[in-house]
Write a protein that holds these residues in place. Structure first.
Motif, PDB file in Angstrom:
ATOM      1  N   ILE A  31       0.810  -1.007   0.267  1.00  0.00           N
ATOM      2  CA  ILE A  31       0.334   0.079   0.527  1.00  0.00           C
ATOM      3  C   ILE A  31       0.856   1.362   0.399  1.00  0.00           C
ATOM      4  N   GLU A  32      -0.190   2.321   0.004  1.00  0.00           N
ATOM      5  CA  GLU A  32       0.975   3.998  -0.443  1.00  0.00           C
ATOM      6  C   GLU A  32       0.170   5.214   0.188  1.00  0.00           C
ATOM      7  N   THR A  33       0.639   5.702   1.565  1.00  0.00           N
ATOM      8  CA  THR A  33       0.318   6.499   2.115  1.00  0.00           C
ATOM      9  C   THR A  33       0.582   8.124   1.774  1.00  0.00           C
ATOM     10  N   PRO A  34      -0.304   9.187   2.130  1.00  0.00           N
ATOM     11  CA  PRO A  34       0.581  10.166   2.415  1.00  0.00           C
ATOM     12  C   PRO A  34       1.691   9.957   2.612  1.00  0.00           C
ATOM     13  N   VAL A  35       2.910  11.445   2.939  1.00  0.00           N
ATOM     14  CA  VAL A  35       3.943  11.320   3.322  1.00  0.00           C
ATOM     15  C   VAL A  35       3.871  12.557   5.149  1.00  0.00           C
ATOM     16  N   MET A  36       2.109  13.563   4.339  1.00  0.00           N
ATOM     17  CA  MET A  36       2.050  13.867   5.583  1.00  0.00           C
ATOM     18  C   MET A  36       0.568  13.461   6.610  1.00  0.00           C
ATOM     19  N   GLU A  37       0.581  13.466   7.822  1.00  0.00           N
ATOM     20  CA  GLU A  37      -0.732  12.805   8.333  1.00  0.00           C
ATOM     21  C   GLU A  37      -1.029  14.182   9.374  1.00  0.00           C
ATOM     22  N   ARG A  83       5.177  12.199   8.655  1.00  0.00           N
ATOM     23  CA  ARG A  83       5.381  11.243   9.163  1.00  0.00           C
ATOM     24  C   ARG A  83       6.811  11.130  10.102  1.00  0.00           C
ATOM     25  N   TYR A  84       6.220   9.953  10.935  1.00  0.00           N
ATOM     26  CA  TYR A  84       7.962   9.338  11.786  1.00  0.00           C
ATOM     27  C   TYR A  84       7.920   8.132  11.190  1.00  0.00           C
ATOM     28  N   ASP A  85       7.461   7.142  11.417  1.00  0.00           N
ATOM     29  CA  ASP A  85       6.643   6.446  11.462  1.00  0.00           C
ATOM     30  C   ASP A  85       5.441   5.938  10.545  1.00  0.00           C
ATOM     31  N   LEU A  86       5.540   4.656   9.372  1.00  0.00           N
ATOM     32  CA  LEU A  86       4.813   4.342   9.098  1.00  0.00           C
ATOM     33  C   LEU A  86       3.412   3.642   9.724  1.00  0.00           C
ATOM     34  N   THR A  87       4.032   3.332  10.458  1.00  0.00           N
ATOM     35  CA  THR A  87       2.648   1.988  11.835  1.00  0.00           C
ATOM     36  C   THR A  87       1.425   3.451  12.266  1.00  0.00           C
ATOM     37  N   VAL A  88       1.435   4.529  12.461  1.00  0.00           N
ATOM     38  CA  VAL A  88       0.655   5.612  12.212  1.00  0.00           C
ATOM     39  C   VAL A  88       0.062   5.977  11.259  1.00  0.00           C
ATOM     40  N   PRO A  89       0.293   6.023  10.348  1.00  0.00           N
ATOM     41  CA  PRO A  89      -0.736   5.608   9.303  1.00  0.00           C
ATOM     42  C   PRO A  89      -1.030   4.850   8.527  1.00  0.00           C
ATOM     43  N   LEU A  90      -0.669   3.194   9.053  1.00  0.00           N
ATOM     44  CA  LEU A  90      -1.387   2.402   8.480  1.00  0.00           C
ATOM     45  C   LEU A  90      -2.312   2.405   9.325  1.00  0.00           C
ATOM     46  N   ALA A  91      -1.784   2.751  10.404  1.00  0.00           N
ATOM     47  CA  ALA A  91      -3.115   2.709  11.520  1.00  0.00           C
ATOM     48  C   ALA A  91      -4.644   3.329  11.006  1.00  0.00           C
ATOM     49  N   ARG A  92      -4.779   4.602  10.829  1.00  0.00           N
ATOM     50  CA  ARG A  92      -5.368   5.422  10.320  1.00  0.00           C
ATOM     51  C   ARG A  92      -6.139   4.796   8.919  1.00  0.00           C
ATOM     52  N   PHE A  93      -5.007   3.813   7.538  1.00  0.00           N
ATOM     53  CA  PHE A  93      -5.488   3.750   6.311  1.00  0.00           C
ATOM     54  C   PHE A  93      -6.654   2.832   6.628  1.00  0.00           C
ATOM     55  N   TYR A  94      -6.140   1.353   7.381  1.00  0.00           N
ATOM     56  CA  TYR A  94      -7.151   0.481   8.266  1.00  0.00           C
ATOM     57  C   TYR A  94      -8.556   1.373   8.168  1.00  0.00           C
ATOM     58  N   VAL A 104      -8.538 -10.405   7.100  1.00  0.00           N
ATOM     59  CA  VAL A 104      -7.442 -10.040   8.152  1.00  0.00           C
ATOM     60  C   VAL A 104      -5.638 -10.092   6.383  1.00  0.00           C
ATOM     61  N   PHE A 105      -5.844  -8.499   7.015  1.00  0.00           N
ATOM     62  CA  PHE A 105      -5.552  -7.972   6.278  1.00  0.00           C
ATOM     63  C   PHE A 105      -3.663  -7.551   6.069  1.00  0.00           C
ATOM     64  N   ARG A 106      -2.804  -8.221   5.315  1.00  0.00           N
ATOM     65  CA  ARG A 106      -1.630  -8.817   5.649  1.00  0.00           C
ATOM     66  C   ARG A 106      -0.722  -7.266   4.666  1.00  0.00           C
ATOM     67  N   ALA A 107       0.141  -6.465   5.242  1.00  0.00           N
ATOM     68  CA  ALA A 107      -0.419  -5.280   4.226  1.00  0.00           C
ATOM     69  C   ALA A 107       1.401  -4.706   4.263  1.00  0.00           C
ATOM     70  N   VAL A 108       2.426  -4.451   2.945  1.00  0.00           N
ATOM     71  CA  VAL A 108       3.800  -3.383   2.877  1.00  0.00           C
ATOM     72  C   VAL A 108       3.291  -2.102   3.101  1.00  0.00           C
ATOM     73  N   GLN A 109       4.459  -1.204   3.601  1.00  0.00           N
ATOM     74  CA  GLN A 109       5.110  -0.538   3.439  1.00  0.00           C
ATOM     75  C   GLN A 109       6.150   0.136   3.601  1.00  0.00           C
ATOM     76  N   ILE A 110       6.924   0.169   1.740  1.00  0.00           N
ATOM     77  CA  ILE A 110       8.256   0.848   1.624  1.00  0.00           C
ATOM     78  C   ILE A 110       8.365   2.313   1.677  1.00  0.00           C
ATOM     79  N   ALA A 111       8.743   3.047   2.192  1.00  0.00           N
ATOM     80  CA  ALA A 111       8.466   4.535   1.426  1.00  0.00           C
ATOM     81  C   ALA A 111       9.652   5.669   2.922  1.00  0.00           C
ATOM     82  N   PRO A 112       9.596   6.794   2.524  1.00  0.00           N
ATOM     83  CA  PRO A 112      10.700   7.311   3.256  1.00  0.00           C
ATOM     84  C   PRO A 112       9.599   7.804   4.510  1.00  0.00           C
TER      85      PRO A 112
END
Length: 426
Positions: A31-37, A83-94, A104-112
């Motif tokens: 998945i991909e999420t915005p760089v800002m939250e 974003r300072y990590d990818l977990t907070v954005p993932l929680a918002r995304f979900y 049961v959702f299996r997610a990959v996030q690879i991003a700065p």
């Protein structure tokens, strides 16, 4: 924050490609999420010390009156943050897309991600995280899938020999209770215990006393550390019922011990090993803490004998998504520290078998050059056009450093690829 030259960029992309491929075959979807939250979400008290390192973004259209009014509360000037990590954005995304996702959702996030760190070796203000998460599964199966996928990825990168250290926040809490630390003091005690590998048992007990811990509690910790030093193997305790109980005081919650034992058995089976075997790359570490404030259960840390620092980590954060969704959802994740990992990956020959530099005279027609290039491209070659210079040796040395394996010289009027004299760059 850094620039990357072509060779460095190619190396990073090769490692990222391997990581992505291994996670994909293990059934994770990217998945991909915005760089800002939203600022409020990034500062909701679930990111631990990382919240203090967040880059905040000013509101648009601020005037002088608004700036003066916010003098006593600068946070009133911001409404977004990097974003300072990818977990907070993932929680918002979900929470936002749950209806569109599998149970049961299996997610990959690879991003700065970005943190206002004090730069040092292996620690940067902009860096890449490689996260896999499983949302919706509260069993040890989820942790086992993450660990197996991570170890498989490490092997695929040529970094065999890694192991995962495991603990559980619930066991840490029960252990502090057994030692006699009151509930309101345990967060500070965990910070001190997390320094065990850096300051040793004497340093830990000294700092506990400085924090005002009761003598009885400090003595209990000192006695237990002495017991562990006498009984533990250098690589820690096996992730078995006997290993876990042997590393902890008596009276620990059996359901948590059973959860970790199930994790160990599942990983051993996946690796084709007997549960409890010394070859299983899992170790129980009773003083592994992990600093993030949102962990609620199992926690991991990835170690490798080539380095003294961890190459990644993660854990279960069952309480986070509920803060956005309004109902509890189990979740667990594992993050690879890409910037540390990429420096350890063995160098390989990444050149295309036919990578040709066409060194052409200045008067060679552009149409002829592009026709030659296209003909070689159709053969599967990588091709670069370079105008001849006085120092052709330096030109060819640079091409070799960029991964090219051969060259040909092209004079004006040459347009038949079959007639090119292609020579190796050696």
């Amino acid at each position: 924050m850094r620039d990357f030259l072509p060779a460095d960029k190619a190396r990073r992309e090769r490692v990222l490609r391997t990581i992505r491929d291994r996670y994909r075959v293990h059934g994770f979807d990217e998945i991909e999420t915005p760089v800002m939250e939203d600022h409020a979400r990034l500062h909701a008290g679930i990111g631990g010390d990382n919240e203090k390192l967040a880059y905040n973004v000013l509101k648009r259209g601020l005037d002088a009156d608004a700036i003066r009014a916010a003098a006593e509360d600068p946070s009133a000037l911001t409404d977004l943050g990097l974003r300072y990590d990818l977990t907070v954005p993932l929680a918002r995304f979900y929470a936002s897309h749950r209806a569109e996702l599998p149970r049961v959702f299996r997610a990959v996030q690879i991003a700065p991600v970005w943190r206002a760190e004090r730069p040092q070796k292996g620690r940067y203000r902009q860096f890449v995280q490689c996260d896999i998460d499983i949302i919706g599964d509260a069993t040890s199966r989820a942790e086992a899938e993450l660990v197996v996928a991570t170890l498989d990825t490490l092997d695929a990168l040529g970094l065999e020999g890694g192991e995962v250290r495991v603990n559980d926040r619930r066991l840490l809490d029960a252990m502090l209770e057994a030692f006699g630390f009151p509930v309101d003091a345990r967060a500070g005690m965990l910070i001190t215990l997390d320094k065990l590998d850096k300051v040793g048992p004497d340093g830990v007990t000294a700092e506990l006393r400085e924090r005002g811990a009761a003598d009885e509690a400090v003595s209990a910790v000192a006695a237990h550390l002495s017991h562990l030093a006498a009984s533990a193997a250098g690589s820690g305790f096996a992730l078995t019922a006997e290993g876990i109980r042997g590393a902890l005081p008596g009276g620990m919650p059996e359901d948590v011990v059973a959860h970790l034992v199930g994790l160990g058995e599942a990983v051993a089976a996946a690796r084709g090993m007997a549960a409890g075997s010394a070859d299983v790359p899992l170790r129980f570490d009773p003083f592994l803490v992990r600093g993030m404030g949102y962990y609620t259960g199992t926690i991991f840390e990835l170690a490798h004998p080539a380095v003294s620092y961890s190459l990644g980590g993660g854990g279960r954060y069952d309480g986070m998504i509920g803060r956005f969704l309004g109902q509890e959802v189990p979740a667990v994740g594992f993050s690879l520290g890409f910037e540390r990992l990429v420096d350890l990956v063995p160098a390989t020959d990444e050149t295309v078998s036919d990578a040709v530099v066409l060194v052409h005279d200045s008067d060679a027609p552009v149409g002829d050059l592009l026709a030659l290039k296209s003909a070689l491209l159709r053969r599967g070659a990588r091709v670069r056009l370079e105008q001849r210079t006085k120092n052709i040796k330096a030109l060819l040395e640079r091409a070799r450093a960029d991964g090219f394996t051969a060259f040909a010289t092209v004079a004006a009027g040459e347009s038949d690829a079959e007639l090119l004299q292609i020579k190796p760059l050696d």
